[in-house]
Design an enzyme around this catalytic site. Structure first.
Site, short mmCIF file in Angstrom:
data_model
loop_
_atom_site.label_atom_id
_atom_site.label_comp_id
_atom_site.label_asym_id
_atom_site.label_seq_id
_atom_site.Cartn_x
_atom_site.Cartn_y
_atom_site.Cartn_z
N LYS A 156 47.47 51.80 44.54
CA LYS A 156 46.94 50.63 44.69
C LYS A 156 45.02 50.37 44.92
O LYS A 156 44.56 49.79 44.76
CB LYS A 156 47.62 49.49 45.67
CG LYS A 156 47.32 48.59 45.97
CD LYS A 156 47.20 47.57 45.08
CE LYS A 156 46.50 45.62 45.35
NZ LYS A 156 47.23 45.33 44.19
N ALA A 211 28.87 41.51 33.53
CA ALA A 211 27.84 41.60 34.70
C ALA A 211 27.72 40.18 35.47
O ALA A 211 28.18 39.28 34.90
CB ALA A 211 26.46 41.92 34.35
N CYS A 257 40.63 39.69 47.45
CA CYS A 257 41.45 41.15 47.11
C CYS A 257 40.64 42.16 47.29
O CYS A 257 40.50 43.01 47.83
CB CYS A 257 42.48 41.73 46.21
SG CYS A 257 43.96 40.08 45.95
N LEU A 268 49.07 42.87 39.66
CA LEU A 268 48.59 40.74 39.40
C LEU A 268 48.02 40.22 39.59
O LEU A 268 46.89 40.94 40.98
CB LEU A 268 49.23 40.16 40.27
CG LEU A 268 51.38 40.46 40.34
CD1 LEU A 268 52.01 38.59 40.83
CD2 LEU A 268 52.14 40.39 39.15
N PHE A 277 36.53 45.02 32.74
CA PHE A 277 35.99 44.94 34.01
C PHE A 277 34.00 45.48 33.75
O PHE A 277 33.18 46.06 34.75
CB PHE A 277 36.23 45.67 35.63
CG PHE A 277 37.33 44.75 35.32
CD1 PHE A 277 38.67 44.38 34.60
CD2 PHE A 277 37.24 43.73 36.98
CE1 PHE A 277 39.31 43.41 35.40
CE2 PHE A 277 38.16 43.45 37.17
CZ PHE A 277 39.56 43.32 36.78
C1 UGA Z 1 42.89 41.95 41.65
C2 UGA Z 1 42.66 43.16 40.06
O1 UGA Z 1 42.61 43.10 39.20
C3 UGA Z 1 44.93 43.00 40.54
O2 UGA Z 1 45.03 44.37 39.43
C4 UGA Z 1 45.21 43.42 41.38
O3 UGA Z 1 46.69 43.30 41.69
C5 UGA Z 1 44.84 42.43 43.01
O4 UGA Z 1 43.25 42.34 42.76
C6 UGA Z 1 45.22 41.92 44.19
O5 UGA Z 1 44.87 43.47 44.73
O6 UGA Z 1 46.31 41.49 43.88
P1 UGA Z 1 41.96 39.46 41.13
O7 UGA Z 1 41.66 39.47 42.38
O8 UGA Z 1 42.90 38.33 41.06
O9 UGA Z 1 43.06 40.64 40.97
O10 UGA Z 1 40.57 39.33 40.35
P2 UGA Z 1 40.54 40.30 39.25
O11 UGA Z 1 40.11 39.69 38.34
O12 UGA Z 1 40.27 41.81 39.28
O13 UGA Z 1 38.83 39.45 39.46
C7 UGA Z 1 37.81 40.21 41.15
C8 UGA Z 1 36.17 39.14 40.58
O14 UGA Z 1 36.10 40.44 40.30
C9 UGA Z 1 36.23 37.94 40.51
O15 UGA Z 1 35.76 37.66 41.50
C10 UGA Z 1 36.12 38.54 39.00
O16 UGA Z 1 35.01 37.19 38.63
C11 UGA Z 1 34.94 39.50 39.02
N1 UGA Z 1 35.10 40.26 38.32
C12 UGA Z 1 35.41 40.95 36.96
C13 UGA Z 1 32.94 40.69 37.90
O17 UGA Z 1 32.22 40.60 38.18
N2 UGA Z 1 33.35 41.01 36.28
C14 UGA Z 1 34.18 41.52 35.17
O18 UGA Z 1 33.62 42.24 34.43
C15 UGA Z 1 35.39 41.48 36.18
#
Ligand code: UGA
Length: 430
Positions: A204, A252, A260, A153, A249
């Site tokens: 995971k 930048a 997580c 999630l 993802f």
């Molecule tokens: C993440 C994973 O995407 C989920 O699949 C997983 O289930 C979850 O961790 C978990 O282990 O419970 P989440 O932490 O909710 O989900 O957030 P993300 O959307 O993955 O973003 C994480 C971080 O990466 C954020 O700070 C976001 O701003 C950053 N990010 C994301 C970027 O800097 N660039 C991107 O292109 C995408």
């Protein structure tokens, strides 16, 4: 099926509400009595889009109820999911104290057969450890299977992810567990990946670390773009059209945060080390991630010719949009660093303002972006909330002392913002 969930945080509550929505009967328990009391009164412990409606519908249909002990959970559900936190240890590994304690509580309450499913993010081989705990503490008449069912999630989109998962991973050691888990997920119509328990556990950590790696990769490419006078947005678009790479993802910015990725990358690194493998690539992922925020802070300081006494508007503080979660938020780290350099911060976040006062006690917490920008010499975009795209930029400029925007998430269109009279800086763009 009657299912119990132990741990009603982001993972447990969303999973429970989604399983109830798909027709199962759920009991979600948590040791935090205040949280359970609130849930019984219809109050959610955190913000997640769409979750309140799902929880309320589950309660109304009597398919979702709440409890406070592992004993209740074991009495209610033929299948018991463990969804408790696995925080980082000081060495970067995963602290399994909550998981272990829950396994002992479950074992002591067993009277006949139960399937116990680990859903918390755990290191490979935790299944073995839980199996040992369950058999050590269970009475002789009890019978128990153990399975792994990691969750994927995303906060802010968790309800959608839970109702329509792109895959369901189940790690099992016998046909009985597989049959029960297949029955639970039958109404979801998602591809099922059935593996042994260790592989499921590894899927995971390998997935989260890979996503973090993609982010660090594009942040490193962004740095090259900035030095070369190219645009990382265009480079990412060009790369992402290759289906082997994909667009996701490759945004930048100031780096990844949240409860997580930072924890899971460190834990996967520690797991590899414990298994005798040096996963240096993951340490680079972490280093590039730290570097992204360092560079951004340096960029702000350079644009302002020093931070001492500067008034800065920090827009967005949650670790990502559509959540109120500030855990390990890079936006907060950047704000703190600027404060430490002598800046005076005025903050605005659409959801997180209540908690901000504890994390940034020196900042002025504002209730709109315009209020935060009042008198500021610079406005920073730190979290990519959609509402920042739709700001009235003429109004924003009129309240600022100096029309400078530094966009840590490449949220805005440079030409449009410059046309409004701003000096605009972003990440990895000329
Ligand atoms: C993440 C994973 O995407 C989920 O699949 C997983 O289930 C979850 O961790 C978990 O282990 O419970 P989440 O932490 O909710 O989900 O957030 P993300 O959307 O993955 O973003 C994480 C971080 O990466 C954020 O700070 C976001 O701003 C950053 N990010 C994301 C970027 O800097 N660039 C991107 O292109 C995408």
């Amino acid at each position: 099926m009657d299912i119990s969930i132990i741990g009603s945080g982001h993972v447990g509550l969303v999973t429970g509400a989604a399983l109830a929505h798909r027709g199962h009967r759920l009991l979600c328990v948590d040791s935090d009595l205040k949280k359970i009391q609130g849930l019984r009164e219809g109050k959610l412990p955190f913000f997640e889009p769409g979750l309140d409606a799902l929880v309320h519908a589950g309660c109304r249909s009597d398919r979702l109820s709440f409890g406070t002990s592992a004993a209740e959970a074991v009495a209610f559900g033929r299948v018991v999911f463990i969804c408790v936190p696995t925080p980082a240890t000081p060495e970067g590994g995963a602290d399994l104290a909550f998981v272990d304690a829950v396994a002992r509580d479950i074992a002591r309450s067993l009277t006949d057969y139960r399937l116990v499913v680990e859903k918390s993010t755990v290191p490979v081989n935790t299944g073995e450890r839980l199996r040992a705990t369950l058999s050590e503490f269970a009475p002789p008449e009890a019978e128990v299977d153990l399975a792994s069912n990691p969750e994927f999630l995303r906060e802010g989109a968790a309800v959608e992810d839970a109702l329509r998962p792109d895959r369901v991973v189940i790690g099992v050691s016998n046909a009985r567990s597989e049959r029960l888990l297949r029955e639970i997920y039958a109404p979801f119509d998602a591809p099922l990946v059935v593996t042994d328990i260790r592989s499921a556990e590894l899927i995971k950590h390998a997935s989260n670390s890979f996503l973090a790696l993609k982010i660090s990769y594009i942040n490193a490419v962004g740095e090259i773009c900035e030095r070369a006078g190219a645009s990382v947005m265009d480079v990412a678009r060009g790369m992402g059209l290759d289906p082997r790479i994909g667009h996701a993802f490759l945004r930048a910015g100031i780096g990844y945060g949240g409860s997580c990725f930072p924890k899971d990358v460190a834990a996967f690194n520690a797991i590899a080390r414990d298994l005798g493998y040096d996963f240096g690539l993951l340490r680079e992922v972490e280093r590039i991630n730290r570097e992204a925020r360092d560079r951004f802070v340096a960029k702000v300081a350079a644009e302002l010719r020093g931070c001492e006494g500067r008034v800065i508007a920090a827009l967005g503080l949650t670790f990502k949009p559509n959540t109120d979660d500030l855990r390990e938020s890079v936006s907060v780290t950047v704000a703190r660093r600027l404060e430490a350099l002598g800046a005076s911060l005025r903050t605005y976040d659409p959801r997180a303002n209540g908690h901000v006062r504890t994390l940034l006690p020196g900042a002025t917490v504002c209730s709109t972006a315009y209020e935060a920008a009042r008198g500021a010499e610079c406005a920073l975009i730190l979290t990519e909330w959609d509402e920042f795209r739709r700001l009235d930029f003429d109004r924003l400029r009129s309240v600022m002392a100096h029309p400078l925007i530094i966009d840590g998430r490449n949220l805005l269109e440079p030409e449009q913002i410059r046309a409004r009279g701003f000096t605009y800086r972003s990440v990895g763009r000329p």
